[in-house]
Design a protein around this motif. Structure first.
Motif, mmCIF file in Angstrom:
data_model
loop_
_atom_site.group_PDB
_atom_site.id
_atom_site.type_symbol
_atom_site.label_atom_id
_atom_site.label_comp_id
_atom_site.label_asym_id
_atom_site.label_seq_id
_atom_site.Cartn_x
_atom_site.Cartn_y
_atom_site.Cartn_z
ATOM 1 N N ASP A 1 0.839 -1.199 0.000
ATOM 2 C CA ASP A 1 0.000 0.000 0.000
ATOM 3 C C ASP A 1 0.878 1.255 0.000
ATOM 4 O O ASP A 1 0.589 2.219 0.693
ATOM 5 N N ASP A 2 1.986 1.217 -0.767
ATOM 6 C CA ASP A 2 2.880 2.381 -0.767
ATOM 7 C C ASP A 2 2.430 3.421 -1.806
ATOM 8 O O ASP A 2 1.385 3.260 -2.430
ATOM 9 N N ALA A 3 3.246 4.472 -1.965
ATOM 10 C CA ALA A 3 2.866 5.594 -2.839
ATOM 11 C C ALA A 3 2.619 5.149 -4.282
ATOM 12 O O ALA A 3 1.692 5.630 -4.945
ATOM 13 N N TRP A 4 3.468 4.223 -4.776
ATOM 14 C CA TRP A 4 3.308 3.754 -6.163
ATOM 15 C C TRP A 4 1.963 3.055 -6.342
ATOM 16 O O TRP A 4 1.256 3.264 -7.302
ATOM 17 N N ARG A 5 1.589 2.223 -5.342
ATOM 18 C CA ARG A 5 0.321 1.466 -5.416
ATOM 19 C C ARG A 5 -0.867 2.417 -5.274
ATOM 20 O O ARG A 5 -1.896 2.233 -5.906
ATOM 21 N N GLN A 6 -0.697 3.431 -4.395
ATOM 22 C CA GLN A 6 -1.800 4.389 -4.232
ATOM 23 C C GLN A 6 -2.054 5.117 -5.549
ATOM 24 O O GLN A 6 -3.204 5.379 -5.910
ATOM 25 N N VAL B 1 14.048 4.011 -8.905
ATOM 26 C CA VAL B 1 13.177 3.539 -9.995
ATOM 27 C C VAL B 1 11.740 3.879 -9.604
ATOM 28 O O VAL B 1 11.410 3.812 -8.416
ATOM 29 N N ASP B 2 10.936 4.192 -10.557
ATOM 30 C CA ASP B 2 9.472 4.414 -10.446
ATOM 31 C C ASP B 2 9.074 5.761 -11.040
ATOM 32 O O ASP B 2 8.063 5.847 -11.734
ATOM 33 N N GLY B 3 9.829 6.834 -10.663
ATOM 34 C CA GLY B 3 9.472 8.163 -11.157
ATOM 35 C C GLY B 3 8.207 8.691 -10.496
ATOM 36 O O GLY B 3 7.464 9.476 -11.080
ATOM 37 N N ALA C 1 -1.039 -7.703 -12.602
ATOM 38 C CA ALA C 1 -0.517 -6.364 -12.875
ATOM 39 C C ALA C 1 0.830 -6.174 -12.194
ATOM 40 O O ALA C 1 1.032 -6.616 -11.057
ATOM 41 N N ASP C 2 1.759 -5.539 -12.894
ATOM 42 C CA ASP C 2 3.089 -5.169 -12.395
ATOM 43 C C ASP C 2 3.995 -6.362 -12.102
ATOM 44 O O ASP C 2 4.925 -6.631 -12.829
ATOM 45 N N ARG C 3 3.714 -7.124 -11.047
ATOM 46 C CA ARG C 3 4.557 -8.287 -10.744
ATOM 47 C C ARG C 3 3.911 -9.527 -11.358
ATOM 48 O O ARG C 3 2.694 -9.654 -11.341
ATOM 49 N N ARG C 4 4.714 -10.444 -11.848
ATOM 50 C CA ARG C 4 4.165 -11.647 -12.473
ATOM 51 C C ARG C 4 3.996 -12.771 -11.458
ATOM 52 O O ARG C 4 4.586 -12.722 -10.371
ATOM 53 N N LEU D 1 14.315 -9.477 -12.170
ATOM 54 C CA LEU D 1 14.564 -9.021 -13.550
ATOM 55 C C LEU D 1 15.417 -7.752 -13.577
ATOM 56 O O LEU D 1 16.304 -7.613 -14.423
ATOM 57 N N ARG D 2 15.153 -6.832 -12.656
ATOM 58 C CA ARG D 2 15.953 -5.598 -12.608
ATOM 59 C C ARG D 2 17.414 -5.949 -12.280
ATOM 60 O O ARG D 2 18.351 -5.384 -12.836
ATOM 61 N N HIS D 3 17.560 -6.898 -11.356
ATOM 62 C CA HIS D 3 18.917 -7.331 -10.975
ATOM 63 C C HIS D 3 19.630 -7.929 -12.183
ATOM 64 O O HIS D 3 20.777 -7.610 -12.482
HETATM 65 C C1 FRU Z 1 5.418 -0.703 -5.296
HETATM 66 C C2 FRU Z 1 6.661 -1.247 -5.838
HETATM 67 C C3 FRU Z 1 7.304 -0.275 -6.755
HETATM 68 C C4 FRU Z 1 8.067 -1.157 -7.618
HETATM 69 C C5 FRU Z 1 7.101 -2.261 -7.821
HETATM 70 C C6 FRU Z 1 7.645 -3.559 -8.152
HETATM 71 O O1 FRU Z 1 4.792 -1.580 -4.405
HETATM 72 O O2 FRU Z 1 7.517 -1.638 -4.802
HETATM 73 O O3 FRU Z 1 8.056 0.661 -6.091
HETATM 74 O O4 FRU Z 1 8.499 -0.576 -8.777
HETATM 75 O O5 FRU Z 1 6.375 -2.387 -6.631
HETATM 76 O O6 FRU Z 1 6.677 -4.508 -8.173
#
Ligand code: FRU
Length: 499
Positions: A36-41, A253-255, A113-116, A174-176
Motif C-alpha cells: 500500500d505504498d505511494a506507487w500502489r496508491q 526507480v518508479d518516477g 498487474a506489475d509483478r508476475r 529481472l531488474r537485478h
Molecule cells: C510498489 C513497488 C514499486 C516497484 C514495484 C515492483 O509496491 O515496490 O516501487 O516498482 O512495486 O513490483
C-alpha cells in the motif's frame, strides 16, 4: 374489467420497485494489492478514475501488506464471493501462484498487474519492462564510471551497491538481471543487499552495509522509496554532509512524486519511469468482461529521468494536480446535480403512484357501485316487471272470458234453463270457479249478471218492438210481469211503462 385492475396493480408495483431499486452494478471486480505504498496508491487512483467511465463495474480492494499468506487468503475470499474478475499484483511470484491458479480454474478472469506469477494460468498481464529497467541502471552506472578520472580495474573495481526489492518478486530479479548483464564486461563489483521495497528496510540495510564496507561509488535502489532511504542512511553515515544530501550518487526507480522531489532536492540523482497504468488495467478488465478482444501481455515502456526531466515532470504534475482539483469540483457539482435529478425523479414516481392509486380507487368504487346497482335491479326491479307482465296476461285472460261470458249468456237469455249449473257446464267451470271468475270480470255473481243482461235485452225490446211488458217478461223468463217490473225499476231507476 378484472384485467384493468390487474394491469393497474402490476403497473403500480413496477413503479414502486423502479422507484426503490438502486442503480445496477453488473460487475464486481476484486483487486488484490501486495502493498500500500505511494506507487500502489497512484495505481489505485488511476483505476478509480478510469472506473468513472464504467459505472457498471464495482471494485473491492484488499491489501496484503507484503504477506503471501494473507494475499492468498484474500484471493480465496474473492473466489468465494464469485467476483466477476480478479486483478492481482502478487507479492511473490511462486508463493501467490496457487491462489491465482485457483481463481483462474474457478473460471474467474485474472489480470496480473506489475509483478508476475509463475506459470501461465492467468488471462492478461500488464506491467513494466523490468529487465530494461535493470539495463537503464547499468547504463547509468557506466556513465558514472566514465565521468570519473580514476581508472578502475578488476582488482580495483568500481563498487555499485544495489538495494534490491523482495527477492521473490519478478521486478526484483529481472531488474537485478538487467543490471548484471549490462555490467558484465565492466570493471565493476556489484554488492546486493535487500530493502524489500520499503524505505525503512533499505535505510537500515544501507546503514548496516556501511558499518562493514567502505562507501560504494554509486547506489542503485530498485525503487524511489528505497533510494530515499539509502540517501538518508548515507547522510547519517557521512556526518560531515548536511541537508540529507548524499555524496554518493543514487539512482531510484518508479518516477513517482517522492522520487522526482528527491531529484529536485539533490537527494538522489535520477530515476527510471515505471508506469502503473491502473487506467489500462481497468480498460482491459472492461474488454474482458464485455467479451471484446484484449492484449494478452502488455509490457510498458520505461525511460530515464534525470534532473531536467524530473523538474519538467514536477511542473507538469503540479498542473495536473490543478486539473485534477478542477475535475474534482466539476465532478462534485455533477454529483450534486445528479442527486437533485434523482430526488426529482423519485418525486415524479411518487406522484405517478398517487395518481395510479387514485385511478385504481375510482375504478374500484365504480365497479362496486355497478355491482350493487346490478344486484338491486336483479332483486327488486326484475320481480316487479314480472308482476306487471303477469298482471297484463291476467287481464287479457279476463277480457276474453268476459266476452265469452256475455256471448253465452246473451245467446241463452230466452232459455228458462239458464242458471248457474247450466252456465258452468257450457263454460266448463265448476260452480266455485264460475262464481269467482264472473265476480272478477263483472263485479257480481252469475245470477245477478244473467238478470242484468235480461233487463238490458228487455229494455231493447221495449224500445224496438211493440211487445207488451207481459210478453217481454215471459220471453226473457221472468217469473211474472210484476217481478220483471220491480227488477227493471231497480236497475234502470224508472218503470218499464215510463219508457
Ligand atoms: C510498489 C513497488 C514499486 C516497484 C514495484 C515492483 O509496491 O515496490 O516501487 O516498482 O512495486 O513490483
Amino acid at each position: 374489467m378484472k384485467n384493468i385492475y390487474l394491469h393497474s396493480f402490476l403497473f403500480l408495483l413496477a413503479g414502486v420497485f423502479y422507484a426503490c431499486s438502486p442503480a445496477k452494478e453488473e460487475y464486481h471486480i476484486g483487486v488484490s494489492q501486495c502493498l500500500d505504498d505511494a506507487w500502489r496508491q497512484k495505481m489505485n487512483q488511476e483505476m478509480a478514475r478510469e472506473l468513472l467511465l464504467h459505472p457498471d463495474m464495482k471494485l473491492s480492494t484488499r491489501i496484503a501488506h507484503g504477506s503471501n499468506e494473507l494475499q492468498c487468503a484474500q484471493i480465496d475470499s474473492f473466489i468465494a464471493e464469485r467476483v466477476d474478475l480478479l486483478i492481482v499484483s502478487p507479492n511473490e511470484a511462486e508463493e501467490v501462484k496457487p491462489a491465482v491458479t485457483r481463481a483462474y480454474r474457478a473460471g474467474i478472469p485474472v489480470i496480473v498487474a506489475d509483478r508476475r506469477v509463475t506459470g501461465d494460468e492467468w488471462t492478461a498481464f500488464i506491467g513494466g519492462d523490468n529487465y530494461k529497467v535493470g539495463s537503464l541502471m547499468a547504463e547509468w552506472v557506466q556513465e558514472q564510471l566514465s565521468i570519473r578520472q580514476t581508472r578502475y580495474t578488476k582488482d580495483k573495481p568500481f563498487v555499485v551497491l544495489e538495494v534490491m526489492g523482495l527477492e521473490g518478486s519478478t521486478p526484483a530479479t529481472l531488474r537485478h538481471k538487467g543490471l548484471m548483464d549490462g555490467l558484465e564486461e565492466m570493471p565493476v563489483e556489484v554488492h546486493s543487499i535487500h530493502g524489500y521495497w520499503h524505505k525503512e528496510n533499505a535505510s537500515e540495510a544501507v546503514a548496516q552495509y556501511l558499518t562493514s564496507h567502505p562507501c560504494p561509488h554509486v547506489i542503485v535502489a530498485q525503487n524511489d522509496l528505497m533510494a530515499v532511504g539509502a540517501a538518508e542512511a548515507v547522510a547519517n553515515h557521512q556526518s560531515s554532509i548536511t541537508n540529507h544530501k548524499s555524496s554518493i550518487p543514487i539512482m531510484g526507480v518508479d518516477g513517482i512524486q517522492v522520487g522526482l522531489q528527491a531529484i529536485e532536492d539533490g537527494v538522489i540523482e535520477c530515476t527510471a519511469t515505471y508506469a502503473s497504468r491502473g487506467d489500462l488495467v481497468i480498460a482491459t478488465a472492461a474488454h474482458i468482461l464485455a467479451g471484446e478482444p484484449f492484449v494478452h501481455d502488455t509490457i510498458l515502456e520505461t525511460t530515464m529521468i534525470d534532473a531536467v526531466a524530473a523538474r519538467a515532470m514536477l511542473m507538469q504534475s503540479h498542473e495536473r494536480l490543478h486539473d485534477l482539483e478542477t475535475l474534482r469540483i466539476v465532478q462534485l457539482r455533477s454529483d450534486t446535480q445528479w442527486h437533485k435529478m434523482r430526488r426529482e425523479h423519485r418525486l415524479l414516481v411518487i406522484c405517478l403512484i398517487v395518481v395510479l392509486v387514485m385511478f385504481f380507487s375510482v375504478q374500484m368504487y365504480q365497479y362496486f357501485r355497478l355491482r350493487s346497482v346490478q344486484s338491486k335491479i336483479k332483486n327488486e326491479v326484475v320481480p316487479q316487471l314480472e308482476n306487471v307482465q303477469e298482471a297484463i296476461q291476467l287481464s287479457r285472460r279476463d277480457e276474453a272470458f268476459s266476452e265469452r261470458l256475455r256471448e253465452v249468456v246473451d245467446a241463452h237469455l230466452t232459455n228458462p234453463n239458464l242458471n248457474v249449473e247450466y252456465l258452468g257446464s257450457i263454460l266448463q267451470l265448476s260452480r266455485t270457479q264460475l262464481f269467482r271468475r264472473v265476480k272478477t270480470v263483472a263485479g257480481k255473481g252469475p245470477l245477478d249478471y244473467i238478470r242484468e243482461r235480461r233487463l238490458i235485452r228487455a229494455d231493447e225490446l221495449l224500445h224496438t218492438t211493440d211487445m207488451t211488458i207481459q210478453q217481454i217478461a215471459m220471453e226473457l223468463c221472468f217469473s211474472s210481469a210484476g217481478y220483471f217490473t220491480k227488477c227493471y225499476k231497480d236497475f234502470f231507476g224508472h218503470l218499464p211503462s215510463e219508457r
